[in-house]
Design a protein around this motif. Structure first.
Motif, mmCIF file in Angstrom:
data_model
loop_
_atom_site.group_PDB
_atom_site.id
_atom_site.type_symbol
_atom_site.label_atom_id
_atom_site.label_comp_id
_atom_site.label_asym_id
_atom_site.label_seq_id
_atom_site.Cartn_x
_atom_site.Cartn_y
_atom_site.Cartn_z
ATOM 1 N N ARG A 119 0.869 -1.178 0.000
ATOM 2 C CA ARG A 119 0.000 0.000 0.000
ATOM 3 C C ARG A 119 0.907 1.230 0.000
ATOM 4 O O ARG A 119 1.876 1.303 0.749
ATOM 5 C CB ARG A 119 -0.870 -0.008 1.253
ATOM 6 N N PHE A 120 0.550 2.204 -0.853
ATOM 7 C CA PHE A 120 1.303 3.448 -0.945
ATOM 8 C C PHE A 120 0.348 4.615 -0.725
ATOM 9 O O PHE A 120 -0.788 4.581 -1.187
ATOM 10 C CB PHE A 120 1.933 3.605 -2.337
ATOM 11 N N THR A 121 0.817 5.652 -0.061
ATOM 12 C CA THR A 121 0.042 6.886 0.081
ATOM 13 C C THR A 121 0.877 8.027 -0.494
ATOM 14 O O THR A 121 2.110 8.028 -0.387
ATOM 15 C CB THR A 121 -0.321 7.182 1.547
ATOM 16 N N PHE A 122 0.191 8.977 -1.110
ATOM 17 C CA PHE A 122 0.850 10.083 -1.782
ATOM 18 C C PHE A 122 0.175 11.401 -1.411
ATOM 19 O O PHE A 122 -0.955 11.422 -0.955
ATOM 20 C CB PHE A 122 0.756 9.920 -3.313
ATOM 21 N N THR A 123 0.881 12.481 -1.684
ATOM 22 C CA THR A 123 0.312 13.821 -1.603
ATOM 23 C C THR A 123 0.524 14.476 -2.963
ATOM 24 O O THR A 123 1.191 13.925 -3.838
ATOM 25 C CB THR A 123 1.005 14.674 -0.516
ATOM 26 N N ALA A 124 -0.009 15.660 -3.123
ATOM 27 C CA ALA A 124 0.171 16.388 -4.377
ATOM 28 C C ALA A 124 1.645 16.722 -4.618
ATOM 29 O O ALA A 124 2.077 16.898 -5.752
ATOM 30 C CB ALA A 124 -0.666 17.653 -4.369
ATOM 31 N N LEU A 125 2.425 16.773 -3.561
ATOM 32 C CA LEU A 125 3.840 17.123 -3.683
ATOM 33 C C LEU A 125 4.714 15.960 -4.149
ATOM 34 O O LEU A 125 5.890 16.156 -4.441
ATOM 35 C CB LEU A 125 4.359 17.645 -2.340
ATOM 36 N N ALA A 126 4.153 14.749 -4.219
ATOM 37 C CA ALA A 126 4.943 13.591 -4.644
ATOM 38 C C ALA A 126 5.482 13.801 -6.052
ATOM 39 O O ALA A 126 6.634 13.465 -6.342
ATOM 40 C CB ALA A 126 4.119 12.310 -4.574
ATOM 41 N N GLY A 127 4.651 14.325 -6.938
ATOM 42 C CA GLY A 127 5.110 14.669 -8.269
ATOM 43 C C GLY A 127 5.398 13.497 -9.183
ATOM 44 O O GLY A 127 5.728 13.691 -10.339
ATOM 45 N N THR A 128 5.282 12.294 -8.697
ATOM 46 C CA THR A 128 5.590 11.134 -9.525
ATOM 47 C C THR A 128 4.322 10.492 -10.049
ATOM 48 O O THR A 128 3.251 10.648 -9.473
ATOM 49 C CB THR A 128 6.428 10.099 -8.750
ATOM 50 N N SER A 129 4.472 9.779 -11.136
ATOM 51 C CA SER A 129 3.320 9.105 -11.708
ATOM 52 C C SER A 129 3.571 7.624 -11.884
ATOM 53 O O SER A 129 2.973 6.977 -12.722
ATOM 54 C CB SER A 129 2.947 9.746 -13.052
ATOM 55 N N GLU A 130 4.506 7.088 -11.083
ATOM 56 C CA GLU A 130 4.768 5.652 -11.159
ATOM 57 C C GLU A 130 5.357 5.115 -9.864
ATOM 58 O O GLU A 130 5.954 5.848 -9.086
ATOM 59 C CB GLU A 130 5.688 5.319 -12.326
ATOM 60 N N VAL A 131 5.147 3.798 -9.688
ATOM 61 C CA VAL A 131 5.668 3.079 -8.527
ATOM 62 C C VAL A 131 6.239 1.766 -9.043
ATOM 63 O O VAL A 131 5.629 1.115 -9.892
ATOM 64 C CB VAL A 131 4.538 2.782 -7.508
ATOM 65 N N ALA A 132 7.382 1.369 -8.534
ATOM 66 C CA ALA A 132 7.979 0.091 -8.930
ATOM 67 C C ALA A 132 8.340 -0.702 -7.678
ATOM 68 O O ALA A 132 8.936 -0.161 -6.748
ATOM 69 C CB ALA A 132 9.215 0.320 -9.793
ATOM 70 N N VAL A 133 7.944 -1.968 -7.659
ATOM 71 C CA VAL A 133 8.244 -2.867 -6.539
ATOM 72 C C VAL A 133 8.592 -4.242 -7.096
ATOM 73 O O VAL A 133 8.437 -4.515 -8.286
ATOM 74 C CB VAL A 133 7.049 -2.999 -5.563
ATOM 75 N N ARG A 134 9.013 -5.115 -6.212
ATOM 76 C CA ARG A 134 9.203 -6.528 -6.538
ATOM 77 C C ARG A 134 8.330 -7.318 -5.580
ATOM 78 O O ARG A 134 8.397 -7.119 -4.381
ATOM 79 C CB ARG A 134 10.659 -6.944 -6.415
ATOM 80 N N LEU A 135 7.519 -8.207 -6.149
ATOM 81 C CA LEU A 135 6.602 -9.018 -5.349
ATOM 82 C C LEU A 135 7.070 -10.453 -5.292
ATOM 83 O O LEU A 135 7.635 -10.971 -6.254
ATOM 84 C CB LEU A 135 5.189 -8.985 -5.945
ATOM 85 N N ARG A 136 6.802 -11.104 -4.185
ATOM 86 C CA ARG A 136 7.032 -12.538 -4.036
ATOM 87 C C ARG A 136 5.692 -13.218 -4.274
ATOM 88 O O ARG A 136 4.715 -12.934 -3.592
ATOM 89 C CB ARG A 136 7.541 -12.852 -2.634
ATOM 90 N N LEU A 137 5.669 -14.129 -5.249
ATOM 91 C CA LEU A 137 4.428 -14.783 -5.634
ATOM 92 C C LEU A 137 4.506 -16.273 -5.368
ATOM 93 O O LEU A 137 5.519 -16.912 -5.651
ATOM 94 C CB LEU A 137 4.128 -14.528 -7.116
ATOM 95 N N ILE A 138 3.414 -16.839 -4.870
ATOM 96 C CA ILE A 138 3.390 -18.249 -4.515
ATOM 97 C C ILE A 138 2.974 -19.133 -5.688
ATOM 98 O O ILE A 138 3.334 -20.285 -5.751
ATOM 99 C CB ILE A 138 2.486 -18.489 -3.294
ATOM 100 N N GLU A 139 2.198 -18.572 -6.640
ATOM 101 C CA GLU A 139 1.719 -19.359 -7.772
ATOM 102 C C GLU A 139 1.306 -18.421 -8.895
ATOM 103 O O GLU A 139 1.290 -17.207 -8.734
ATOM 104 C CB GLU A 139 0.524 -20.220 -7.355
ATOM 105 N N SER A 140 0.951 -18.983 -10.040
ATOM 106 C CA SER A 140 0.418 -18.187 -11.137
ATOM 107 C C SER A 140 -0.868 -17.533 -10.661
ATOM 108 O O SER A 140 -1.687 -18.172 -10.013
ATOM 109 C CB SER A 140 0.141 -19.074 -12.350
ATOM 110 N N GLN A 141 -1.032 -16.254 -10.981
ATOM 111 C CA GLN A 141 -2.161 -15.518 -10.417
ATOM 112 C C GLN A 141 -2.377 -14.197 -11.116
ATOM 113 O O GLN A 141 -1.588 -13.796 -11.967
ATOM 114 C CB GLN A 141 -1.926 -15.266 -8.935
ATOM 115 N N ARG A 142 -3.431 -13.524 -10.705
ATOM 116 C CA ARG A 142 -3.739 -12.197 -11.222
ATOM 117 C C ARG A 142 -3.270 -11.162 -10.202
ATOM 118 O O ARG A 142 -3.500 -11.291 -9.002
ATOM 119 C CB ARG A 142 -5.235 -12.058 -11.465
ATOM 120 N N ILE A 143 -2.628 -10.119 -10.712
ATOM 121 C CA ILE A 143 -2.188 -8.995 -9.899
ATOM 122 C C ILE A 143 -3.101 -7.818 -10.230
ATOM 123 O O ILE A 143 -3.411 -7.588 -11.396
ATOM 124 C CB ILE A 143 -0.720 -8.611 -10.215
#
Length: 170
Positions: A119-143
């Motif tokens: 979960r991410f929270t932003f304000t108007a001052l963040a100025g960014t339009s993207e987020v990048a993470v790495r997830l650990r997945l247990i099986e084939s699935q929908r994100i």
């Protein structure tokens, strides 16, 4: 004549020995638990969340609103060859301005034991339009990525990924 200090030292040594013996007995006892019990616990930890759990997380975030399937893009591979660290990038297609920005963004991995991945929270001052993470997945699935914008709109993006082997301990 026995001094008080020597009695205190002896008592401390006995107490340390008792703690050591207690720790050893707990470790040995834990190792002798039935293997079926250990397998059951492991299976519970590695079981995917039910559709009801996923829906509950989504409903809690949306609070009755209907998300728009435009304006949010989920970039990730179709095949996760390293399920312990799958790269996921969420991009807002409209520019972020002080009048139009994301207040909160969640990522859901529907096939994981706990569907809310981050979960991410932003304000108007963040100025960014993207987020990048790495997830650990247990099986084939929908994100799913769901964003709550400052004007009350909700945006959603979905992507299915196939993983080669579970990254959550399998």
């Amino acid at each position: 004549m026995i001094s008080y200090n020597s009695l205190s030292t002896t008592a401390t040594q006995l107490n340390k020995r008792r703690q050591l013996l207690k720790s050893i007995s707990i470790a040995i006892g834990g190792g002798l638990l039935p293997l079926s019990l250990s397998a059951q616990v492991l299976e519970q930890l590695l079981t995917a969340a039910s559709q009801a759990e996923v829906k509950a997380e989504i409903d809690l975030f949306l609070k009755g609103a209907t998300p728009l399937e435009q304006g949010l893009k989920l970039i990730m591979p179709v095949l996760g060859d390293n399920p312990a660290a799958v790269p996921v990038k969420v991009v807002f297609e409209a520019p972020i301005t002080p009048d139009s920005y994301c207040e909160e963004l969640i990522l859901l991995a529907e096939g994981n034991p706990r569907p809310l991945a981050c979960r991410f929270t932003f304000t108007a001052l963040a100025g960014t339009s993207e987020v990048a993470v790495r997830l650990r997945l247990i099986e084939s699935q929908r994100i799913q990525a769901i964003a709550r914008m400052n004007d009350g709109r909700f945006l959603i993006a979905k992507h299915h990924i196939t993983v080669t082997a579970g990254g959550c301990g399998m």
